[in-house]
Structure formats: structure tokens, C-alpha cells
Scaffold this motif. Structure first.
Motif, PDB file in Angstrom:
ATOM      1  N   LEU A 130      39.144  49.002  40.001  1.00 26.40           N
ATOM      2  CA  LEU A 130      37.684  48.869  40.061  1.00 26.40           C
ATOM      3  C   LEU A 130      37.199  49.313  41.439  1.00 26.40           C
ATOM      4  O   LEU A 130      37.693  48.839  42.473  1.00 26.40           O
ATOM      5  CB  LEU A 130      37.264  47.422  39.790  1.00 26.40           C
ATOM      6  CG  LEU A 130      37.753  46.821  38.462  1.00 26.40           C
ATOM      7  CD1 LEU A 130      37.079  45.469  38.234  1.00 26.40           C
ATOM      8  CD2 LEU A 130      37.495  47.746  37.289  1.00 26.40           C
ATOM      9  N   ASP A 133      36.167  46.993  44.498  1.00 21.09           N
ATOM     10  CA  ASP A 133      37.205  46.286  45.261  1.00 21.09           C
ATOM     11  C   ASP A 133      37.940  47.295  46.114  1.00 21.09           C
ATOM     12  O   ASP A 133      38.599  48.185  45.602  1.00 21.09           O
ATOM     13  CB  ASP A 133      38.214  45.618  44.320  1.00 21.09           C
ATOM     14  CG  ASP A 133      37.656  44.360  43.682  1.00 21.09           C
ATOM     15  OD1 ASP A 133      37.367  43.412  44.419  1.00 21.09           O
ATOM     16  OD2 ASP A 133      37.509  44.348  42.450  1.00 21.09           O
ATOM     17  N   TYR A 170      34.252  35.555  39.588  1.00 26.50           N
ATOM     18  CA  TYR A 170      35.429  36.329  39.178  1.00 26.50           C
ATOM     19  C   TYR A 170      35.955  35.889  37.821  1.00 26.50           C
ATOM     20  O   TYR A 170      35.646  34.805  37.333  1.00 26.50           O
ATOM     21  CB  TYR A 170      36.574  36.097  40.184  1.00 26.50           C
ATOM     22  CG  TYR A 170      36.268  36.502  41.587  1.00 26.50           C
ATOM     23  CD1 TYR A 170      36.443  37.810  41.999  1.00 26.50           C
ATOM     24  CD2 TYR A 170      35.820  35.556  42.515  1.00 26.50           C
ATOM     25  CE1 TYR A 170      36.178  38.184  43.306  1.00 26.50           C
ATOM     26  CE2 TYR A 170      35.561  35.915  43.826  1.00 26.50           C
ATOM     27  CZ  TYR A 170      35.733  37.235  44.213  1.00 26.50           C
ATOM     28  OH  TYR A 170      35.479  37.604  45.510  1.00 26.50           O
ATOM     29  N   GLY A 171      36.851  36.728  37.269  1.00 25.87           N
ATOM     30  CA  GLY A 171      37.717  36.263  36.202  1.00 25.87           C
ATOM     31  C   GLY A 171      38.722  35.299  36.815  1.00 25.87           C
ATOM     32  O   GLY A 171      39.130  35.480  37.963  1.00 25.87           O
ATOM     33  N   GLU A 191      36.450  34.400  32.022  1.00 28.13           N
ATOM     34  CA  GLU A 191      35.587  35.249  32.848  1.00 28.13           C
ATOM     35  C   GLU A 191      34.491  34.404  33.508  1.00 28.13           C
ATOM     36  O   GLU A 191      33.723  33.736  32.827  1.00 28.13           O
ATOM     37  CB  GLU A 191      34.984  36.368  31.993  1.00 28.13           C
ATOM     38  CG  GLU A 191      34.025  37.308  32.710  1.00 28.13           C
ATOM     39  CD  GLU A 191      34.702  38.205  33.753  1.00 28.13           C
ATOM     40  OE1 GLU A 191      35.933  38.211  33.862  1.00 28.13           O
ATOM     41  OE2 GLU A 191      33.970  38.888  34.480  1.00 28.13           O
ATOM     42  N   LYS A 192      34.462  34.424  34.825  1.00 25.56           N
ATOM     43  CA  LYS A 192      33.413  33.790  35.624  1.00 25.56           C
ATOM     44  C   LYS A 192      33.085  32.361  35.163  1.00 25.56           C
ATOM     45  O   LYS A 192      31.948  32.078  34.749  1.00 25.56           O
ATOM     46  CB  LYS A 192      32.158  34.662  35.638  1.00 25.56           C
ATOM     47  CG  LYS A 192      32.461  36.086  36.134  1.00 25.56           C
ATOM     48  CD  LYS A 192      31.243  36.844  36.591  1.00 25.56           C
ATOM     49  CE  LYS A 192      31.627  38.165  37.218  1.00 25.56           C
ATOM     50  NZ  LYS A 192      31.565  39.332  36.366  1.00 25.56           N
ATOM     51  N   ILE A 204      40.737  37.049  39.642  1.00 26.09           N
ATOM     52  CA  ILE A 204      41.217  38.397  39.342  1.00 26.09           C
ATOM     53  C   ILE A 204      40.530  39.373  40.283  1.00 26.09           C
ATOM     54  O   ILE A 204      39.303  39.406  40.378  1.00 26.09           O
ATOM     55  CB  ILE A 204      40.872  38.815  37.894  1.00 26.09           C
ATOM     56  CG1 ILE A 204      41.354  37.776  36.885  1.00 26.09           C
ATOM     57  CG2 ILE A 204      41.449  40.189  37.580  1.00 26.09           C
ATOM     58  CD1 ILE A 204      40.926  38.089  35.440  1.00 26.09           C
ATOM     59  N   THR A 232      38.585  40.711  30.629  1.00 27.80           N
ATOM     60  CA  THR A 232      39.245  39.406  30.760  1.00 27.80           C
ATOM     61  C   THR A 232      39.497  38.773  29.388  1.00 27.80           C
ATOM     62  O   THR A 232      40.552  38.165  29.171  1.00 27.80           O
ATOM     63  CB  THR A 232      38.365  38.470  31.622  1.00 27.80           C
ATOM     64  OG1 THR A 232      38.120  39.115  32.878  1.00 27.80           O
ATOM     65  CG2 THR A 232      39.028  37.132  31.872  1.00 27.80           C
TER      66      THR A 232
HETATM   67  C1  G1P Z   1      34.971  42.310  37.167  1.00 28.09           C
HETATM   68  C2  G1P Z   1      35.828  41.499  36.181  1.00 28.09           C
HETATM   69  C3  G1P Z   1      36.236  40.175  36.818  1.00 28.09           C
HETATM   70  C4  G1P Z   1      36.944  40.434  38.134  1.00 28.09           C
HETATM   71  C5  G1P Z   1      36.067  41.294  39.063  1.00 28.09           C
HETATM   72  C6  G1P Z   1      36.864  41.704  40.298  1.00 28.09           C
HETATM   73  O1  G1P Z   1      33.753  41.647  37.353  1.00 28.09           O
HETATM   74  O2  G1P Z   1      35.092  41.281  34.990  1.00 28.09           O
HETATM   75  O3  G1P Z   1      37.095  39.471  35.949  1.00 28.09           O
HETATM   76  O4  G1P Z   1      37.238  39.204  38.759  1.00 28.09           O
HETATM   77  O5  G1P Z   1      35.641  42.491  38.402  1.00 28.09           O
HETATM   78  O6  G1P Z   1      36.072  42.391  41.203  1.00 28.09           O
HETATM   79  P1  G1P Z   1      32.450  42.326  38.050  1.00 28.09           P
HETATM   80  O7  G1P Z   1      32.601  42.061  39.504  1.00 28.09           O
HETATM   81  O8  G1P Z   1      32.514  43.777  37.715  1.00 28.09           O
HETATM   82  O9  G1P Z   1      31.285  41.622  37.455  1.00 28.09           O
END
Ligand code: G1P
Length: 298
Positions: A130, A133, A170-171, A191-192, A204, A232
Motif C-alpha cells: 500500500l 505506508d 487499522y486492521g 477491520e478498524k 496490519i 481484511t
Molecule cells: C488499509 C487496510 C487496513 C490496514 C491499513 C494499513 O486501510 O484496510 O487493514 O491496517 O490499510 O495502512 P486504509 O488505511 O487504506 O483505510
């Protein structure tokens, strides 16, 4: 040779947290020091032995495609000036990996974005990174995750301990220990979650190594948190799927430096922390920071 050769990088988000900068520029292209955030991510994948990267993009992402392509006009100008150093900087991103693109169309969530990669990935394990990050290049983790997948099969996620109050961003994984200190068995995921309901404080982080069995599960996954198809939720199913069907989820614990470049404060911290270590900028920046910081009022 690892079985993990391909990476999928979802990059269809609108980047609304960074408006107005992201009105016409993809958030992935914002520079961290002097390199777009997304280039760090691709370099990280390449360092882990991956040579094929699929971006899941959306509208307004042309600059991203241009960045990973050649710019022949720029290269010609720099070559004619004999500026080899900048010539290398201008062309390095086009030579990193084989880059592919697919558009997500409707932004239905991270799980949906990953599902868009099915045709390209085929029946192989693959990494998902992602873009928000940013893992500090000095603290690599993906290679270890690939190693754990090669050893045990199944899927591997990256887990970082966070304060309980932050887990709802986060997840979150319910885990049990394994014989390897940095590897956990993932028994459940959510998830969250609200802090009070979270099964642990393991969050996560946006690095995954997934078994291709995830695609079949994603096709069946209904919208979850926020009305989006969540990766997730698919991992939750994989955690209780037998290994013979591509199931099993392990978590590799990350204790290094990581920045959320989608968050303005964390983005600024990333720029400073990476710049102070650089040979070209670090010495002068450190001197300036030492003078500047004492002038700050609380
Ligand atoms: C996504 C995932 C989440 C994870 C996170 C990490 O969420 O759905 O599980 O912990 O990335 O950055 P987002 O931040 O895109 O909402």
C-alpha cells in the motif's frame, strides 16, 4: 528462487487528506525528500526479489504512469550537457521493474482493488504494497515476509504493535505465538475495530504476501466496514481455510521505522527523518534543525 515474483500496488485513491496538493497530482507522486513516495514502494518490492509490478489506478493517475516511463526529451537534454548524475536519476524509475497498469473503475475498496489483479497475477503467490505506508528503506520487512511464505505457504501479513487508542485506524489481528520469535499465527482479523473490542494491539501495516486463493474469496466477499469490500475480511476467511485450499495466515512482526505518507504530520516526519540521514542534505539540515528547534515555543 522465491515463488513470489509479482507485486500489486493499489493506487486509485483520491488523496483527499492532501488537498489542494492532490487536486491534479496523484498523492503517490508527492515527493519524500526528492523522490515520489511511490518510487520508494516499488524499490522496496524490487529489493525483495520482485520484478513485476501491477498498479491498480484510477482517473487522474497519468503522472504516475509517466514517472515509470522514459522521458526521452529530458534524457536528451541531460545527455547533451554531460550531466550523468541527473541522467541516472531521470531514468532509474523506468528501469526498476516491469510495470503494468489496470484501472479499478468503481472505487469499491481495497479488496476490490486487489481482485482487479487476478488476471495478471494468475495462480501464483504475490505481494501487495500500500502506497500510503512508507517502510524506511533501512528497515526492510518484505523480504522476510516472502521467506515466511516460501517456508510455510499460505498468506503473510505485516503486523506492528500500536497503542490501543490507535488500533481503530487499522486492521487488527488476533494472534498466537509460533516457534519463531518474529512470526505469529493469525487466528482472526477485524477491520478498524473500536479500541474496546480489538482482539489485540497488533495493527496490519500495508504489506501482504497473499496466496492466490484470496481471489476466490474476494469474489464472495460482501461490502464490510465503510461499505467497502475489505481485504481484511477476505484474510479473515483465509485464516480458517485449510492449508490444502491455500489457507493459513501468518503475521511477521515489524519493529522498524514506518511512516503514513497519506497523513500530513507523518509525511513531514518521513521527509525530515530521511533527509537528516542523507549525505548531501543531512549535515546542513541537522545544523539548521539544531538552531531552529530551541526557538520553538511549546
Ligand atoms: C488499509 C487496510 C487496513 C490496514 C491499513 C494499513 O486501510 O484496510 O487493514 O491496517 O490499510 O495502512 P486504509 O488505511 O487504506 O483505510
Amino acid at each position: 528462487m522465491s515463488a513470489v515474483r509479482k507485486a500489486v500496488v493499489p493506487a486509485a485513491g483520491l488523496g483527499t487528506r492532501f488537498l489542494p496538493a492532490t487536486k491534479a497530482t496523484p498523492k503517490e507522486m508527492l515527493p519524500v525528500v526528492d523522490k515520489p513516495a511511490i518510487q520508494y514502494v516499488v524499490e522496496e518490492a524490487v529489493s525483495a526479489g520482485i520484478d513485476d509490478v501491477l498498479f491498480i489506478t484510477g482517473r487522474n493517475k497519468r503522472a504516475l504512469e509517466d514517472h515509470f516511463d522514459r522521458n526521452l526529451e529530458l534524457e536528451t537534454v541531460l545527455r547533451s550537457k554531460g550531466d550523468e548524475e541527473r541522467l541516472a536519476l531521470a531514468s532509474e524509475s523506468a528501469d526498476l521493474a516491469r510495470i503494468h497498469y489496470v484501472r479499478q473503475g468503481d472505487p469499491l475498496g481495497l479488496g476490490h482493488a486487489v481482485l482487479m489483479a487476478e488476471n495478471h497475477v494468475g495462480p501464483e503467490p504475490f505481494a501487495v504494497l500500500l502506497g500510503d505506508d512508507l517502510i524506511d528503506p533501512r528497515d526492510p520487512i518484505l523480504e522476510r515476509m516472502v521467506q515466511v511464505r516460501d517456508e510455510h505457504g499460505g498468506s503473510v501479513i505485516c503486523l506492528m504493535e500500536v497503542p490501543r487508542a490507535a488500533i481503530s485506524l487499522y486492521g487488527c489481528a488476533a494472534v498466537s505465538a509460533t516457534t519463531q520469535a518474529d512470526v505469529l499465527d493469525v487466528t482472526d482479523l477485524v477491520e478498524k475495530p473500536d479500541a474496546a473490542d480489538a482482539p489485540s494491539t497488533f495493527a496490519i501495516i500495508g504489506r501482504y504476501v497473499l496466496d492466490p486463493a484470496v481471489f476466490g474469496i474476494l469474489r464472495e466477499t460482501r461490502p464490510g466496514r465503510g461499505g467497502e469490500i475489505q481485504l481484511t475480511d477476505a484474510l479473515r476467511v483465509l485464516a480458517t481455510t485449510p492449508p490444502s485450499a491455500g489457507g493459513g495466515v501468518r503475521g511477521v512482526v515489524f519493529r522498524g521505522r514506518r511512516y503514513d505518507t497519506g497523513d500530513r504530520l507523518s509525511y513531514l516526519q518521513a521527509v525530515i527523518r530521511l533527509a537528516v540521514e542523507r549525505d548531501d542534505l543531512g549535515p546542513e539540515l541537522r545544523t539548521w534543525l539544531r538552531e531552529f528547534v530551541p526557538t520553538l515555543t511549546p
